[in-house]
Design an enzyme around this catalytic site. Structure first.
Site, PDB file in Angstrom:
ATOM      1  N   GLU A   1     -68.552  22.660  58.178  1.00  0.00           N
ATOM      2  CA  GLU A   1     -68.492  21.640  57.292  1.00  0.00           C
ATOM      3  C   GLU A   1     -67.071  20.890  57.232  1.00  0.00           C
ATOM      4  O   GLU A   1     -66.812  19.758  56.806  1.00  0.00           O
ATOM      5  CB  GLU A   1     -68.777  21.806  55.856  1.00  0.00           C
ATOM      6  CG  GLU A   1     -70.525  21.902  55.483  1.00  0.00           C
ATOM      7  CD  GLU A   1     -70.845  22.927  54.720  1.00  0.00           C
ATOM      8  OE1 GLU A   1     -70.144  23.055  53.738  1.00  0.00           O
ATOM      9  OE2 GLU A   1     -72.130  23.281  54.590  1.00  0.00           O
TER      10      GLU A   1
ATOM     11  N   GLU B   1     -72.270  30.913  62.618  1.00  0.00           N
ATOM     12  CA  GLU B   1     -72.861  30.232  61.922  1.00  0.00           C
ATOM     13  C   GLU B   1     -73.717  29.026  62.493  1.00  0.00           C
ATOM     14  O   GLU B   1     -73.004  27.955  62.730  1.00  0.00           O
ATOM     15  CB  GLU B   1     -72.190  29.569  60.672  1.00  0.00           C
ATOM     16  CG  GLU B   1     -71.689  30.708  59.713  1.00  0.00           C
ATOM     17  CD  GLU B   1     -71.335  30.068  58.413  1.00  0.00           C
ATOM     18  OE1 GLU B   1     -72.010  30.466  57.409  1.00  0.00           O
ATOM     19  OE2 GLU B   1     -70.624  29.164  58.103  1.00  0.00           O
TER      20      GLU B   1
ATOM     21  N   ASN C   1     -69.919  31.957  49.997  1.00  0.00           N
ATOM     22  CA  ASN C   1     -69.210  30.803  50.082  1.00  0.00           C
ATOM     23  C   ASN C   1     -69.836  29.633  49.215  1.00  0.00           C
ATOM     24  O   ASN C   1     -70.930  29.203  49.211  1.00  0.00           O
ATOM     25  CB  ASN C   1     -69.439  30.167  51.421  1.00  0.00           C
ATOM     26  CG  ASN C   1     -68.990  28.736  51.666  1.00  0.00           C
ATOM     27  OD1 ASN C   1     -68.168  28.368  50.864  1.00  0.00           O
ATOM     28  ND2 ASN C   1     -69.123  28.097  52.864  1.00  0.00           N
TER      29      ASN C   1
ATOM     30  N   LYS D   1     -68.884  26.774  48.193  1.00  0.00           N
ATOM     31  CA  LYS D   1     -68.622  25.261  48.643  1.00  0.00           C
ATOM     32  C   LYS D   1     -68.307  24.622  47.455  1.00  0.00           C
ATOM     33  O   LYS D   1     -67.473  25.060  46.731  1.00  0.00           O
ATOM     34  CB  LYS D   1     -69.966  24.674  49.141  1.00  0.00           C
ATOM     35  CG  LYS D   1     -70.623  25.573  50.147  1.00  0.00           C
ATOM     36  CD  LYS D   1     -71.914  24.958  50.882  1.00  0.00           C
ATOM     37  CE  LYS D   1     -72.412  25.797  51.709  1.00  0.00           C
ATOM     38  NZ  LYS D   1     -72.986  25.375  52.781  1.00  0.00           N
TER      39      LYS D   1
ATOM     40  N   HIS E   1     -64.993  26.367  59.273  1.00  0.00           N
ATOM     41  CA  HIS E   1     -66.540  26.104  58.529  1.00  0.00           C
ATOM     42  C   HIS E   1     -66.854  24.751  59.082  1.00  0.00           C
ATOM     43  O   HIS E   1     -66.207  23.821  59.279  1.00  0.00           O
ATOM     44  CB  HIS E   1     -66.421  26.109  57.237  1.00  0.00           C
ATOM     45  CG  HIS E   1     -68.132  26.285  56.629  1.00  0.00           C
ATOM     46  ND1 HIS E   1     -68.767  25.206  56.723  1.00  0.00           N
ATOM     47  CD2 HIS E   1     -68.588  27.416  56.212  1.00  0.00           C
ATOM     48  CE1 HIS E   1     -70.012  25.391  56.246  1.00  0.00           C
ATOM     49  NE2 HIS E   1     -69.919  26.813  55.942  1.00  0.00           N
TER      50      HIS E   1
ATOM     51  N   SER F   1     -78.474  29.848  55.727  1.00  0.00           N
ATOM     52  CA  SER F   1     -79.776  30.011  55.112  1.00  0.00           C
ATOM     53  C   SER F   1     -80.029  31.443  54.834  1.00  0.00           C
ATOM     54  O   SER F   1     -81.293  31.716  54.710  1.00  0.00           O
ATOM     55  CB  SER F   1     -80.783  29.342  55.871  1.00  0.00           C
ATOM     56  OG  SER F   1     -80.606  27.948  55.883  1.00  0.00           O
TER      57      SER F   1
ATOM     58  N   GLY G   1     -78.110  25.624  55.055  1.00  0.00           N
ATOM     59  CA  GLY G   1     -78.571  24.761  54.260  1.00  0.00           C
ATOM     60  C   GLY G   1     -79.843  23.987  54.755  1.00  0.00           C
ATOM     61  O   GLY G   1     -80.565  23.379  53.940  1.00  0.00           O
TER      62      GLY G   1
HETATM   63  C1  PEP Z   1     -72.314  28.409  54.580  1.00  0.00           C
HETATM   64  O1  PEP Z   1     -72.185  27.237  54.343  1.00  0.00           O
HETATM   65  O2  PEP Z   1     -71.501  28.978  55.223  1.00  0.00           O
HETATM   66  C2  PEP Z   1     -73.894  28.709  54.542  1.00  0.00           C
HETATM   67  C3  PEP Z   1     -74.008  29.869  55.182  1.00  0.00           C
HETATM   68  O3  PEP Z   1     -74.498  28.076  53.767  1.00  0.00           O
HETATM   69  P1  PEP Z   1     -76.128  28.460  53.401  1.00  0.00           P
HETATM   70  O4  PEP Z   1     -76.121  29.937  53.195  1.00  0.00           O
HETATM   71  O5  PEP Z   1     -76.354  27.813  52.308  1.00  0.00           O
HETATM   72  O6  PEP Z   1     -76.810  27.924  54.513  1.00  0.00           O
END
Ligand code: PEP
Length: 249
Positions: free
Chosen positions: A100, A167, A10, A12, A98, A210, A173
């Site tokens: 976000e 998630e 992803n 983003k 997601h 992460s 993040g």
């Molecule tokens: C995500 O945004 O789906 C994600 C898992 O981000 P990160 O790996 O940066 O935590």
């Protein structure tokens, strides 16, 4: 159920035309038979979808969008892209729900409309669920996940083209990941919820939050996980390849 492992990048709102060059390493790597179990999916910003489709054409890498508008039909939705437009350029996947996007207004109802529209367009869905830190602290994790699944998939028939991405929002993040024993329990609970409410026996469940070259050795010990949704670490091709190599060895 195959024992394929998903590695979903992803990106983003990162990535320009130049950054695509570095993914050539990943495309080459994806042809290595030793890692044939790895199903790599890139979800770049909309602006790079077409370039990604072209560059990955002769590989098994698949391409997805990071979101879609809920309307099935064309309409006056400035700045939006729906599932039909995503399909029309040849992308096969779409991320829906997601966190976000949930914080910027995607309710379970809107997510449900997006899911239905993606299914109508034969897109595979990466369906994200996860609790916030305060929901976790208030012991609401299971009720939050349950309503995300029940409402987000309301009146959706058991569909094998949905990948469930767990998630925890507090992990995205932040560099913080759940302890393996807790994550294992959570995945098993999610599986039970999906079996019970969605009548899908062997759902594909991936973990996101992460994931990095440092913690993948630990995360991969959870055999019930079918892969990873990777944000930050997927933007660096070397790290992305390293994560795949360390998972499948
Ligand atoms: C995500 O945004 O789906 C994600 C898992 O981000 P990160 O790996 O940066 O935590």
């Amino acid at each position: 159920m195959t024992n394929n492992m998903f590695f979903i990048a992803n990106w983003k709102m990162f990535g320009d035309l130049k950054s695509i060059n570095s993914t050539k390493k990943v495309i080459k790597f994806s042809k290595n038979k030793k890692y044939k179990r790895a199903q790599i999916i890139y979800c770049p910003p909309y602006t790079l979808l077409d370039k990604f489709l072209k560059i990955t054409k002769n590989s098994k890498i698949k391409i997805g969008a990071q979101n879609c508008h809920q309307s099935q039909f064309p309409g006056p939705y400035t700045g939006s892209i729906n599932a039909s437009l995503i399909k029309s350029i040849g992308a096969k996947y779409v991320i829906i729900g997601h966190s976000e996007n949930r914080v910027s207004g995607d309710t379970n109802h809107i997510i449900n409309l997006k899911v239905k529209s993606a299914i109508k367009n034969n897109l595979n869905i990466i369906f994200c669920i996860g609790e916030t830190l305060s929901e976790k602290k208030n012991k609401k994790t299971n009720s939050v996940l349950k309503s995300q699944i029940l409402q987000g998939l309301k009146n959706v028939k058991n569909n094998k083209n949905i990948i469930f991405a767990y998630e925890p929002v507090w992990s995205i993040g932040t560099g913080i990941i759940p302890k393996n024993e807790n994550l294992k329990k959570q995945i098993s609970l999610i599986k039970k919820m999906i079996n019970k409410h969605y009548k899908l026996k062997n759902p594909k469940i991936i973990y996101g939050g992460s994931v990095s070259t440092k913690n993948i050795a630990e995360l991969k010990k959870i055999s019930s996980i079918n892969g990873f949704l990777i944000g930050g670490a997927s933007q660096n091709s070397k790290n992305f390849i390293d994560i795949i190599k360390k998972t499948i060895n």
